[in-house]
Design an enzyme around this catalytic site. Structure first.
Site, PDB file in Angstrom:
ATOM      1  N   SER A 139      15.634   3.198  39.074  1.00 51.17           N
ATOM      2  CA  SER A 139      15.111   2.065  38.304  1.00 51.17           C
ATOM      3  C   SER A 139      16.283   1.412  37.576  1.00 51.17           C
ATOM      4  CB  SER A 139      14.096   2.562  37.274  1.00 51.17           C
ATOM      5  OG  SER A 139      13.747   1.538  36.372  1.00 51.17           O
ATOM      6  N   TYR A 152      11.177   8.853  30.609  1.00 52.30           N
ATOM      7  CA  TYR A 152      11.215   8.138  31.889  1.00 52.30           C
ATOM      8  C   TYR A 152      12.622   7.580  32.158  1.00 52.30           C
ATOM      9  CZ  TYR A 152      10.424   4.750  35.573  1.00 52.30           C
ATOM     10  OH  TYR A 152      10.524   4.041  36.748  1.00 52.30           O
TER      11      TYR A 152
HETATM   12  N1  LIG Z   1       6.749  -0.655  39.231  1.00 49.17           N
HETATM   13  C1  LIG Z   1       7.851  -0.740  38.515  1.00 49.17           C
HETATM   14  O1  LIG Z   1       7.984  -1.612  37.628  1.00 49.17           O
HETATM   15  C2  LIG Z   1       9.005   0.188  38.804  1.00 49.17           C
HETATM   16  C3  LIG Z   1      10.267  -0.173  38.308  1.00 49.17           C
HETATM   17  C4  LIG Z   1      11.337   0.676  38.555  1.00 49.17           C
HETATM   18  C5  LIG Z   1      11.157   1.838  39.290  1.00 49.17           C
HETATM   19  N2  LIG Z   1       9.917   2.167  39.744  1.00 49.17           N
HETATM   20  C6  LIG Z   1       9.764   3.422  40.491  1.00 49.17           C
HETATM   21  O2  LIG Z   1       9.213   3.134  41.763  1.00 49.17           O
HETATM   22  C7  LIG Z   1       8.617   4.329  42.278  1.00 49.17           C
HETATM   23  C8  LIG Z   1       7.287   3.967  42.899  1.00 49.17           C
HETATM   24  O3  LIG Z   1       6.402   3.536  41.880  1.00 49.17           O
HETATM   25  P1  LIG Z   1       5.474   2.245  42.044  1.00 49.17           P
HETATM   26  O4  LIG Z   1       6.005   1.209  41.136  1.00 49.17           O
HETATM   27  O5  LIG Z   1       5.302   1.908  43.452  1.00 49.17           O
HETATM   28  O6  LIG Z   1       4.139   2.778  41.353  1.00 49.17           O
HETATM   29  P2  LIG Z   1       2.748   3.255  41.965  1.00 49.17           P
HETATM   30  O7  LIG Z   1       2.093   2.154  42.704  1.00 49.17           O
HETATM   31  O8  LIG Z   1       2.042   3.872  40.808  1.00 49.17           O
HETATM   32  O9  LIG Z   1       3.158   4.376  43.010  1.00 49.17           O
HETATM   33  C9  LIG Z   1       3.537   5.666  42.622  1.00 49.17           C
HETATM   34  C10 LIG Z   1       3.431   6.583  43.831  1.00 49.17           C
HETATM   35  O10 LIG Z   1       3.818   7.907  43.420  1.00 49.17           O
HETATM   36  C11 LIG Z   1       2.791   8.807  43.796  1.00 49.17           C
HETATM   37  N3  LIG Z   1       2.633   9.884  42.838  1.00 49.17           N
HETATM   38  C12 LIG Z   1       2.475   9.786  41.496  1.00 49.17           C
HETATM   39  N4  LIG Z   1       2.270  11.004  40.966  1.00 49.17           N
HETATM   40  C13 LIG Z   1       2.296  11.886  42.005  1.00 49.17           C
HETATM   41  C14 LIG Z   1       2.136  13.274  42.108  1.00 49.17           C
HETATM   42  N5  LIG Z   1       1.901  14.051  41.030  1.00 49.17           N
HETATM   43  N6  LIG Z   1       2.224  13.853  43.322  1.00 49.17           N
HETATM   44  C15 LIG Z   1       2.428  13.104  44.432  1.00 49.17           C
HETATM   45  N7  LIG Z   1       2.596  11.773  44.395  1.00 49.17           N
HETATM   46  C16 LIG Z   1       2.528  11.176  43.194  1.00 49.17           C
HETATM   47  C17 LIG Z   1       1.511   7.960  43.797  1.00 49.17           C
HETATM   48  O11 LIG Z   1       0.554   8.526  44.692  1.00 49.17           O
HETATM   49  P3  LIG Z   1      -0.827   9.214  44.257  1.00 49.17           P
HETATM   50  O12 LIG Z   1      -1.380   8.407  43.140  1.00 49.17           O
HETATM   51  O13 LIG Z   1      -1.615   9.166  45.512  1.00 49.17           O
HETATM   52  O14 LIG Z   1      -0.431  10.571  43.882  1.00 49.17           O
HETATM   53  C18 LIG Z   1       2.005   6.647  44.357  1.00 49.17           C
HETATM   54  O15 LIG Z   1       2.009   6.671  45.756  1.00 49.17           O
HETATM   55  C19 LIG Z   1       8.538   5.314  41.110  1.00 49.17           C
HETATM   56  O16 LIG Z   1       9.549   6.284  41.254  1.00 49.17           O
HETATM   57  C20 LIG Z   1       8.808   4.443  39.901  1.00 49.17           C
HETATM   58  O17 LIG Z   1       9.398   5.157  38.846  1.00 49.17           O
HETATM   59  C21 LIG Z   1       8.841   1.363  39.523  1.00 49.17           C
END
Ligand SMILES: NC(=O)c1ccc[n+]([C@@H]2O[C@H](COP(=O)([O-])OP(=O)(O)OC[C@H]3O[C@@H](n4cnc5c(N)ncnc54)[C@H](OP(=O)(O)O)[C@@H]3O)[C@@H](O)[C@H]2O)c1
Length: 261
Positions: A139, A152
């Site tokens: 991130s 985080y």
């Molecule tokens: N969105 C942002 O603004 C942003 C910015 C910077 C970085 N990121 C990073 O991007 C990555 C993806 O996040 P996203 O933004 O796409 O959010 P998201 O839509 O909430 O996706 C998160 C994914 O992680 C999985 N996950 C969460 N907890 C889990 C667990 N205990 N076991 C297995 N899988 C789990 C979720 O699947 P299930 O719910 O099916 O478990 C989902 O597929 C993360 O590492 C996040 O930190 C996001």
């Protein structure tokens, strides 16, 4: 199975888009997340649209032994992984001393320990056979300390440092490690991390664009890629090392204060 990518967090957001891009190119997938029905939907969608094989592993990755269980399932099925995309992660809003410790411990387990352990399990195979690529979703939060999301931001600082260090260790290997740093992106992360109503998450980037930037950078073997960040934020971030720490801390804190839901 062909050119298989193991993608954690493939059930939604950036991970789902990474899976879609990989499938569009005719490649197969091992999709890991905890929500079985969302994984089944993904498998059905990608099969119907692109005719690719999608093996799903419904696993809460914060559970004890989860990384080994995923690795074991893949080995047992005789699937050769070509791409490892460590993308699953979540955040959490609030002052560290007031937050639920169990939630923060689970966050460290998923964002740091599982990412590291899966890398440790697959990387020796990649190095030995002289091919394979890793994409770690970090991130832009990894570039500054994060008051109101202290744990985080620290987990993501770890991901960036770890990924970059591995890229350095592998400088003379065809195996690559790419670190993807998204800015605020329009996914389930915003609500699950309690960030609605904050200035920082008022203007959200597209997960499709972020995933494409990460995927392409991985394919080129790049070390770092930033995506989904406004130009003004890019400029501010590049100035961080030269700014007084108190100013940086107050800027990040104010950006993460919940103003309206
Ligand atoms: N969105 C942002 O603004 C942003 C910015 C910077 C970085 N990121 C990073 O991007 C990555 C993806 O996040 P996203 O933004 O796409 O959010 P998201 O839509 O909430 O996706 C998160 C994914 O992680 C999985 N996950 C969460 N907890 C889990 C667990 N205990 N076991 C297995 N899988 C789990 C979720 O699947 P299930 O719910 O099916 O478990 C989902 O597929 C993360 O590492 C996040 O930190 C996001």
């Amino acid at each position: 199975m062909k050119n298989v990518a193991l993608i954690t967090g493939a059930s939604s957001g950036i991970g789902k888009e990474l899976a879609t891009i990989h499938a569009e190119n005719g490649n197969d997938i091992v999709a890991v997340a905890s929500n079985l029905s969302r994984l089944q939907d993904l498998r059905d969608e990608l099969d119907a649209e692109y005719g690719v094989n999608v093996i799903i592993i419904a696993q809460d990755l914060t559970e004890e032994g989860a990384a080994k269980a995923v690795f074991g399932a893949v080995q047992e099925a005789g699937i050769e992984i070509e791409y490892l995309m460590n993308n699953a992660g979540f955040g959490g809003h609030g002052k560290f001393h007031e937050r639920d410790w169990e939630q923060d411990a689970r966050m460290i387990q998923l964002n740091v320990v599982v990412l590291t352990e899966l890398t440790r399990l697959f990387l020796p195979i990649f190095v030995e056979r002289k091919h394979g690529r890793i994409l770690n979703t970090s991130s832009t939060a990894s570039l500054v300390p994060g008051p109101l999301q202290a744990v985080y931001y620290a987990t993501k600082a770890y991901v960036t440092s770890f990924s970059n260090a591995l890229a350095g260790e592998l400088h003379d290997s065809p195996v690559t490690v790419t670190n993807l740093m998204p800015g605020a992106t329009n996914t389930g992360f915003v609500t699950s991390s309690g960030l609605e109503g904050t200035d920082m998450f008022s203007d959200l980037g597209s997960p499709v664009r972020v995933a494409k930037a990460g995927y392409d950078a991985m394919m080129r073997g790049e070390i770092d890629v930033v995506s989904g960040l406004r130009l003004s934020h890019r400029i501010t971030l590049s100035l961080v090392p030269f700014l007084p720490k108190r100013l940086v801390l107050s800027q990040v804190r104010e950006g993460q204060e919940v103003k309206a839901r």
